[in-house]
Design an enzyme around this catalytic site. Structure first.
Site, PDB file in Angstrom:
ATOM      1  N   ASP A 227       0.889  -1.128   0.133  1.00  0.00           N
ATOM      2  CA  ASP A 227       0.006  -0.078  -0.008  1.00  0.00           C
ATOM      3  C   ASP A 227       0.777   1.245  -0.050  1.00  0.00           C
ATOM      4  OD1 ASP A 227      -3.305   0.637   1.651  1.00  0.00           O
ATOM      5  OD2 ASP A 227      -2.135   1.722   0.096  1.00  0.00           O
TER       6      ASP A 227
HETATM    7  C1  GLC Z   1      -4.331   4.362  -0.253  1.00  0.00           C
HETATM    8  C2  GLC Z   1      -5.224   3.148   0.024  1.00  0.00           C
HETATM    9  C3  GLC Z   1      -5.173   2.105  -1.170  1.00  0.00           C
HETATM   10  C4  GLC Z   1      -5.065   2.840  -2.495  1.00  0.00           C
HETATM   11  C5  GLC Z   1      -3.623   3.408  -2.295  1.00  0.00           C
HETATM   12  C6  GLC Z   1      -3.381   4.295  -3.738  1.00  0.00           C
HETATM   13  O1  GLC Z   1      -3.651   4.767   0.932  1.00  0.00           O
HETATM   14  O2  GLC Z   1      -4.985   2.437   1.053  1.00  0.00           O
HETATM   15  O3  GLC Z   1      -6.456   1.395  -1.107  1.00  0.00           O
HETATM   16  O4  GLC Z   1      -5.218   2.119  -3.435  1.00  0.00           O
HETATM   17  O5  GLC Z   1      -3.342   4.297  -1.334  1.00  0.00           O
HETATM   18  O6  GLC Z   1      -4.203   5.493  -3.650  1.00  0.00           O
END
Ligand code: GLC
Length: 647
Positions: free
Chosen positions: A223
């Site tokens: 993430d």
């Molecule tokens: C965010 C979210 C994830 C998302 C990623 C990119 O923090 O937790 O679900 O796809 O970052 O935006």
């Protein structure tokens, strides 16, 4: 290591293990196709940067939130929505869609529940699986997220989800296991820790993911910002750190130069990434087959099938006559929650007032947006309640990634609006636009009807107007339990601080818990009303080798065409280990014309009767008697029979 005959240098290989920027992988000086990724599970949110360095999201079709898609219990819609969003990805040169999210709705307070499917792992996993199939059927990849046990936004980057092995396997991993049957292009690890280990470094759970659910060469990405030590995360099996991080690269380089990681460690991840780039970065055979309007029509259909009618004393469907007042803080559309999944629409969605006027042309409909909720604004509007045949009160609130809810109740101003309106109008209809279960206890008995409209996407108000007017017969069914109050949930009494989130309720969450305390439940898992009535009959279970064919009949005994959702649960009569009273193992959405009846067949595998044996490290069926329940919801079993199952 080569890609299409071109040798990659050590630096190029290490660069491949970290994003090139926020949304792309590196191209190794033109030797490897760049992979472009974008959110999200509810529609395409492609962010770009303008010449002033400001980032903004390009407009796209906003589908209903995942919560509403799940409430349809229509797996074919999950596939269709996935394929439609993939078309938007193809048009925007995106290779991998960062979704679906399949985390379990453990707490009604979680700010991201609108992005997730259910409290039940079978519903959650099957929907995520079909969504992945739909997206990838178009040659666009997915990122199944957030692996795993990421069930609260509070302290999401530093708390450890403390989950016993059996609960982790049967509930929180099971959703990912089922989803992996669709072979997602990537899996995204969550920010949290599980049993004291960061998910970006969780060697054991990566091994289980790759060996038991998925494949050895599956690419695990982080993430955004979830990696704390790139060397440690690489050794655990995390392939790409997102987004770009020079610190991450320097850490990796130092790790290699110090011998903490070897070229073999690096090559294992590089090989996975090169296969992914070959499959999705070359953009072979990607054909758009839907138009924007096709997608918007689909978004409306999902909302029409996913909106849930919770209470109706007969006031609905509305007659096309008389005076109707709409009030509340949401005459514009709460079409989505907030955070990385929020899609920017091309145009402002229609308001409920506009949509209701178009489906009830002979009624006089007025709308009053209540913003300040001051008495001066309130009281004159209240008095109008006496003059209207029906009063619709629309309440909503943003829920968002990165924050949890502070209460399950509506804001006091909304509760007051409902109660004051209901005092003056016996035909008060409440519309709820929230991302998860709400506490309705202070006003539910005073109103005529309640609809859970959730975040309905950009055509949510058209869908809601069609249901209110009876043009569409509601068929949504809850995929999470609405308890009376937050205190009625087990999670309200488990330990939580900035380091530890203790899942001490174990398996007993959602209906697996409430089956023991049904009095705590306001609206059960699987609950939803229709304008039709349905009866169930003729249950027979036949074993065919390792499959149990569960057959039964559903009849529409009303004069209105409708849809019911039959749920199939198993109950072990004399378990030798602790087990929930019942567990959902199948469901079927049945479309029935007025007076029509259909035979339904749901097939259960032998594994459907299994529990996870921590003693033997495997799923295990003990021979004995099992009840098969056919239910309209977790508290409404319509048919049951007993069968013998052998181990
Ligand atoms: C965010 C979210 C994830 C998302 C990623 C990119 O923090 O937790 O679900 O796809 O970052 O935006």
């Amino acid at each position: 290591m080569k890609y299409n005959g071109k040798e990659l240098t050590m630096e190029e290989k290490m660069r491949l293990l970290i994003g090139k920027n926020n949304w792309q992988s590196t191209d190794c000086n033109g030797k490897v196709p760049t992979l472009s990724v974008s959110d999200g599970p509810i529609g395409l949110r492609k962010t770009v940067v303008n010449d002033k360095g400001q980032s903004y999201a390009l407009p796209a079709v906003a589908f209903p939130a995942t919560q509403i898609l799940a409430n349809t219990w229509d797996l074919s819609l999950a596939y269709a929505v996935g394929a439609s969003i993939a078309d938007e990805c193809i048009e925007a040169d995106i290779d991998i869609l960062l979704g679906p999210g399949c985390n379990i709705k453990r707490s009604p307070m979680c700010g991201r529940n609108f992005e997730y499917y259910s409290e039940d792992p079978y519903v959650s996993g099957t929907f995520a699986r079909e969504f992945i199939k739909g997206v990838q059927s178009k040659g666009v990849g997915t990122s199944l997220k957030h692996y795993c046990a990421n069930n609260l936004e509070f302290g999401r980057v530093y708390t450890s989800s403390e989950v016993d092995e059996r609960t982790l396997t049967e509930i929180y991993l099971e959703s990912f296991r089922i989803a992996c049957e669709a072979d997602p292009a990537t899996v995204m690890c969550g920010y949290n820790l599980v049993n004291g280990q960061r998910m970006s470094e969780h060697k054991k759970l990566y091994r289980i993911l790759r060996e038991d659910f998925w494949r050895e060469d599956g690419v695990i990405i982080s993430d955004w910002g979830a990696v704390h030590d790139r060397t440690r995360s690489l050794k655990a099996g995390l392939d790409i750190e997102m987004p770009y991080s020079e610190i991450g690269y320097e850490n990796l380089k130092a790790g290699y130069e110090s011998g903490r990681i070897t070229e073999e460690d690096i090559d294992k991840s590089v090989e996975r990434i090169l296969k992914l780039a070959q499959k999705y970065g070359e953009r072979k055979e990607r054909n758009v087959t839907t138009t924007k309007e096709d997608r918007r029509r689909l978004a409306q259909r999902v909302a029409e099938e996913g909106i849930v009618l919770l209470k109706n004393n007969g006031v609905l469907p509305l007659a096309d006559r008389g005076k109707i007042m709409i009030s509340g803080n949401d005459l514009y559309a709460y079409y989505s929650g907030a955070g990385s999944s929020r899609v920017v629409t091309e145009n402002e969605p229609q308001t409920l007032l506009q949509c209701l006027r178009s489906v009830l042309p002979n009624a006089t409909i007025d709308g009053y947006t209540v913003t300040a909720y001051s008495d001066s604004e309130y009281l004159p509007m209240f008095e109008m309640g006496y003059e209207n045949d029906v009063a619709i009160v629309v309440c909503g609130d943003y829920e968002t990634e990165g924050d949890d809810r502070y209460s399950m109740r509506l804001p006091i101003k909304d509760e007051r609006l409902i109660l004051e309106t209901a005092k003056r109008n016996a035909n008060t209809v409440v519309v709820l636009r929230y991302g998860a279960a709400v506490d309705v206890s202070s006003w539910i008995d005073k109103v005529a009807a309640v609809i859970f409209a959730g975040y309905g996407g950009e055509r949510g108000n058209e869908a809601l107007a069609n249901i209110l007017s009876g043009k569409v017969n509601p068929s949504g069914r809850l995929t999470e339990t609405f308890a009376n109050t937050y205190e009625d949930y087990p999670v309200a009494h488990t330990y939580l601080d900035h380091a530890i989130n203790a899942y001490t309720e174990g398996l007993f969450m959602g209906y697996r818990y409430f089956d023991n305390v049904p009095a705590n439940v306001r609206f059960p898992f699987g609950y939803g009303l229709s304008y039709s009535q349905f009866q169930y009959s003729d249950l027979v279970v036949n074993r065919q080798n390792d499959t149990y064919e569960v057959r039964f009949r559903v009849s529409n005994v009303s004069t209105i065409d409708g849809v019911d959702v039959a749920q199939v649960y198993i109950h072990e009569v004399q378990p030798r280990v602790l087990r929930p009273i019942k567990e959902l193992k199948g469901f079927e959405r049945v479309v029935l014309k007025a007076g029509e009846s259909k035979e339904v067949c749901v097939k259960l595998s032998h594994r459907a009767f299994a529990y996870y044996s921590v003693a033997e490290d495997c799923w295990k069926v003990t021979s004995g008697k099992f009840e098969i329940y056919i239910a309209q919801n977790a508290n409404d079993i319509r048919l049951q029979t007993c069968i013998e199952v052998s181990e």
